[in-house]
Design a protein around this motif. Structure first.
Motif, PDB file in Angstrom:
ATOM      1  N   VAL A  91      12.889  -5.623  11.152  1.00 21.19           N
ATOM      2  CA  VAL A  91      13.096  -4.221  11.531  1.00 21.19           C
ATOM      3  C   VAL A  91      12.592  -3.296  10.428  1.00 21.19           C
ATOM      4  CG1 VAL A  91      14.869  -2.460  11.940  1.00 21.19           C
ATOM      5  CG2 VAL A  91      15.004  -4.650  13.125  1.00 21.19           C
ATOM      6  N   ARG A  92      12.992  -3.577   9.192  1.00 20.13           N
ATOM      7  CA  ARG A  92      12.558  -2.729   8.065  1.00 20.13           C
ATOM      8  C   ARG A  92      11.035  -2.658   7.974  1.00 20.13           C
ATOM      9  NH1 ARG A  92      16.559  -5.005   5.176  1.00 20.13           N
ATOM     10  NH2 ARG A  92      15.134  -6.537   4.293  1.00 20.13           N
ATOM     11  N   ASP A  93      10.395  -3.806   8.039  1.00 21.89           N
ATOM     12  CA  ASP A  93       8.932  -3.846   7.916  1.00 21.89           C
ATOM     13  C   ASP A  93       8.240  -3.115   9.056  1.00 21.89           C
ATOM     14  OD1 ASP A  93       9.234  -5.303   5.632  1.00 21.89           O
ATOM     15  OD2 ASP A  93       8.448  -7.187   6.448  1.00 21.89           O
ATOM     16  N   LYS A  94       8.704  -3.327  10.277  1.00 25.21           N
ATOM     17  CA  LYS A  94       7.999  -2.770  11.428  1.00 25.21           C
ATOM     18  C   LYS A  94       8.124  -1.255  11.504  1.00 25.21           C
ATOM     19  CE  LYS A  94       6.228  -6.529  12.756  1.00 25.21           C
ATOM     20  NZ  LYS A  94       4.842  -6.770  12.417  1.00 25.21           N
ATOM     21  N   TYR A  95       9.279  -0.693  11.157  1.00 23.92           N
ATOM     22  CA  TYR A  95       9.346   0.763  11.262  1.00 23.92           C
ATOM     23  C   TYR A  95       8.770   1.449  10.035  1.00 23.92           C
ATOM     24  CZ  TYR A  95      13.517   2.223   8.512  1.00 23.92           C
ATOM     25  OH  TYR A  95      14.410   2.546   7.521  1.00 23.92           O
ATOM     26  N   ARG A  96       8.807   0.795   8.881  1.00 26.88           N
ATOM     27  CA  ARG A  96       8.235   1.422   7.678  1.00 26.88           C
ATOM     28  C   ARG A  96       6.727   1.278   7.609  1.00 26.88           C
ATOM     29  NH1 ARG A  96      12.769  -0.340   3.514  1.00 26.88           N
ATOM     30  NH2 ARG A  96      14.114   1.458   3.804  1.00 26.88           N
ATOM     31  N   PHE A  97       6.235   0.063   7.802  1.00 25.76           N
ATOM     32  CA  PHE A  97       4.817  -0.198   7.575  1.00 25.76           C
ATOM     33  C   PHE A  97       3.970  -0.084   8.844  1.00 25.76           C
ATOM     34  CE2 PHE A  97       7.047  -2.808   4.274  1.00 25.76           C
ATOM     35  CZ  PHE A  97       6.824  -1.915   3.242  1.00 25.76           C
ATOM     36  N   ASN A  98       4.490  -0.552   9.974  1.00 31.94           N
ATOM     37  CA  ASN A  98       3.728  -0.493  11.219  1.00 31.94           C
ATOM     38  C   ASN A  98       4.047   0.764  12.014  1.00 31.94           C
ATOM     39  OD1 ASN A  98       3.767  -3.190  10.250  1.00 31.94           O
ATOM     40  ND2 ASN A  98       3.020  -3.902  12.211  1.00 31.94           N
ATOM     41  N   GLN A  99       5.094   1.465  11.616  1.00 31.01           N
ATOM     42  CA  GLN A  99       5.538   2.697  12.265  1.00 31.01           C
ATOM     43  C   GLN A  99       5.829   2.479  13.757  1.00 31.01           C
ATOM     44  OE1 GLN A  99       2.389   5.372  10.907  1.00 31.01           O
ATOM     45  NE2 GLN A  99       3.760   6.038   9.280  1.00 31.01           N
ATOM     46  N   TRP A 100       6.603   1.428  14.015  1.00 36.24           N
ATOM     47  CA  TRP A 100       7.033   1.139  15.370  1.00 36.24           C
ATOM     48  C   TRP A 100       8.366   1.824  15.628  1.00 36.24           C
ATOM     49  CZ3 TRP A 100       6.547  -4.823  16.503  1.00 36.24           C
ATOM     50  CH2 TRP A 100       5.202  -5.190  16.492  1.00 36.24           C
ATOM     51  N   GLY A 101       8.619   2.130  16.898  1.00 38.08           N
ATOM     52  CA  GLY A 101       9.906   2.656  17.313  1.00 38.08           C
ATOM     53  C   GLY A 101      10.857   1.524  17.667  1.00 38.08           C
ATOM     54  N   ARG A 102      12.125   1.908  17.882  1.00 37.79           N
ATOM     55  CA  ARG A 102      13.173   0.920  18.194  1.00 37.79           C
ATOM     56  C   ARG A 102      12.834   0.030  19.383  1.00 37.79           C
ATOM     57  NH1 ARG A 102      16.361   5.159  16.567  1.00 37.79           N
ATOM     58  NH2 ARG A 102      17.891   4.625  14.986  1.00 37.79           N
ATOM     59  N   MET A 103      12.311   0.638  20.447  1.00 41.00           N
ATOM     60  CA  MET A 103      12.072  -0.113  21.687  1.00 41.00           C
ATOM     61  C   MET A 103      11.070  -1.253  21.458  1.00 41.00           C
ATOM     62  SD  MET A 103      13.651   2.091  23.912  1.00 41.00           S
ATOM     63  CE  MET A 103      12.926   2.302  25.485  1.00 41.00           C
ATOM     64  N   PRO A 154      19.150 -13.966  18.901  1.00 42.59           N
ATOM     65  CA  PRO A 154      20.399 -13.524  19.515  1.00 42.59           C
ATOM     66  C   PRO A 154      20.558 -11.996  19.471  1.00 42.59           C
ATOM     67  CG  PRO A 154      20.809 -15.147  17.774  1.00 42.59           C
ATOM     68  CD  PRO A 154      19.367 -14.821  17.740  1.00 42.59           C
ATOM     69  N   SER A 155      21.128 -11.435  20.527  1.00 40.90           N
ATOM     70  CA  SER A 155      21.315  -9.978  20.630  1.00 40.90           C
ATOM     71  C   SER A 155      22.118  -9.412  19.468  1.00 40.90           C
ATOM     72  CB  SER A 155      22.013  -9.620  21.943  1.00 40.90           C
ATOM     73  OG  SER A 155      21.190  -9.982  23.017  1.00 40.90           O
ATOM     74  N   GLU A 156      23.134 -10.169  19.008  1.00 44.50           N
ATOM     75  CA  GLU A 156      23.968  -9.671  17.899  1.00 44.50           C
ATOM     76  C   GLU A 156      23.116  -9.473  16.645  1.00 44.50           C
ATOM     77  OE1 GLU A 156      25.166 -13.472  18.776  1.00 44.50           O
ATOM     78  OE2 GLU A 156      24.910 -12.185  20.547  1.00 44.50           O
ATOM     79  N   ASP A 157      22.219 -10.403  16.388  1.00 45.39           N
ATOM     80  CA  ASP A 157      21.355 -10.298  15.208  1.00 45.39           C
ATOM     81  C   ASP A 157      20.362  -9.151  15.348  1.00 45.39           C
ATOM     82  OD1 ASP A 157      22.651 -12.420  14.009  1.00 45.39           O
ATOM     83  OD2 ASP A 157      21.176 -13.903  14.637  1.00 45.39           O
ATOM     84  N   ILE A 158      19.869  -8.941  16.566  1.00 42.98           N
ATOM     85  CA  ILE A 158      18.949  -7.830  16.815  1.00 42.98           C
ATOM     86  C   ILE A 158      19.669  -6.512  16.555  1.00 42.98           C
ATOM     87  CG2 ILE A 158      17.625  -6.605  18.585  1.00 42.98           C
ATOM     88  CD1 ILE A 158      16.978  -9.369  19.809  1.00 42.98           C
ATOM     89  N   GLU A 159      20.899  -6.392  17.087  1.00 39.15           N
ATOM     90  CA  GLU A 159      21.685  -5.169  16.875  1.00 39.15           C
ATOM     91  C   GLU A 159      21.945  -4.937  15.390  1.00 39.15           C
ATOM     92  OE1 GLU A 159      22.501  -2.817  19.104  1.00 39.15           O
ATOM     93  OE2 GLU A 159      21.324  -4.031  20.499  1.00 39.15           O
ATOM     94  N   ALA A 160      22.301  -5.996  14.676  1.00 33.89           N
ATOM     95  CA  ALA A 160      22.560  -5.881  13.235  1.00 33.89           C
ATOM     96  C   ALA A 160      21.291  -5.455  12.505  1.00 33.89           C
ATOM     97  CB  ALA A 160      23.069  -7.210  12.681  1.00 33.89           C
ATOM     98  N   GLY A 161      20.165  -5.978  12.927  1.00 37.95           N
ATOM     99  CA  GLY A 161      18.893  -5.599  12.326  1.00 37.95           C
ATOM    100  C   GLY A 161      18.577  -4.133  12.526  1.00 37.95           C
ATOM    101  N   LEU A 162      18.887  -3.620  13.727  1.00 36.03           N
ATOM    102  CA  LEU A 162      18.607  -2.209  14.026  1.00 36.03           C
ATOM    103  C   LEU A 162      19.452  -1.267  13.171  1.00 36.03           C
ATOM    104  CD1 LEU A 162      18.194  -2.280  17.894  1.00 36.03           C
ATOM    105  CD2 LEU A 162      16.409  -2.004  16.175  1.00 36.03           C
ATOM    106  N   GLU A 163      20.584  -1.756  12.679  1.00 37.58           N
ATOM    107  CA  GLU A 163      21.416  -0.929  11.810  1.00 37.58           C
ATOM    108  C   GLU A 163      20.741  -0.678  10.467  1.00 37.58           C
ATOM    109  OE1 GLU A 163      25.292  -2.737  11.656  1.00 37.58           O
ATOM    110  OE2 GLU A 163      25.510  -2.579  13.843  1.00 37.58           O
ATOM    111  N   GLU A 164      19.689  -1.451  10.162  1.00 37.88           N
ATOM    112  CA  GLU A 164      18.927  -1.266   8.923  1.00 37.88           C
ATOM    113  C   GLU A 164      18.114   0.024   8.938  1.00 37.88           C
ATOM    114  OE1 GLU A 164      18.459  -3.297   5.958  1.00 37.88           O
ATOM    115  OE2 GLU A 164      20.391  -3.903   6.772  1.00 37.88           O
TER     116      GLU A 164
END
Length: 157
Positions: A64-76, A88-98
């Motif tokens: 998540v950190r890499d994709k929104y900082r360096f690739n400039q991707w959105g959440r979706m 797993p969805s729980e890990d994805i959600e936790a990642g989005l909190e970054e």
């Protein structure tokens, strides 16, 4: 193709995981390419997880950190990419909190401003629809994009 023993495969997988974060699906695919039988691959994967070479929540946070900082991707787009990696969805959600909301907003604003400078549009409606299409294709949610498009006159003119 060279045949590897289970110990050699485990060593190769540990080296692969040491270089950068990987998810189980990527490591499973590597093991398959190296000729590991499915049951051997699963034993190696569980060993890697036990020894903390593989950690899905750590992978999600880094991704998540890499994709929104360096690739400039959105959440979706980030969520879609993580789902394709069968995490797993729980890990994805936790990642989005970054995601740092201010930094995320600044990424979207600068993307829109940069794109707007290069756009050729006959009127505001045409320009805005092109900006919306662009930002949504980068994975930003429609409501996030519209919020900045409405404020667009500040940074687009």
């Amino acid at each position: 193709m060279k045949e590897y023993t289970e110990a050699e495969l485990k060593y190769k997988a540990e080296a692969y995981c040491s270089k950068s974060e990987h998810c189980p699906a990527e490591v499973r695919e590597k093991l398959r390419q190296w000729g590991a039988e499915p049951e051997v691959a699963e034993r190696i994967l569980s060993g890697l997880a036990k020894d903390r070479f593989l950690d899905t929540s750590r992978f999600c946070r880094a991704f998540v950190r890499d994709k929104y900082r360096f690739n400039q991707w959105g959440r979706m787009k980030i969520v879609q990419a993580l789902r394709m990696k069968q995490l797993p969805s729980e890990d994805i959600e936790a990642g989005l909190e970054e995601i740092d909301e201010e930094e995320y907003s600044n990424v979207l604003k600068s993307l829109l401003a940069q794109k707007a400078r290069g756009l050729k549009a006959g009127n505001d409606y045409e320009r805005n629809s092109k900006l919306i299409r662009f930002a949504v294709s980068r994975g930003f949610a429609m409501d996030e994009v519209l919020r900045y498009i409405r404020q667009a006159d500040e940074f687009l003119d």
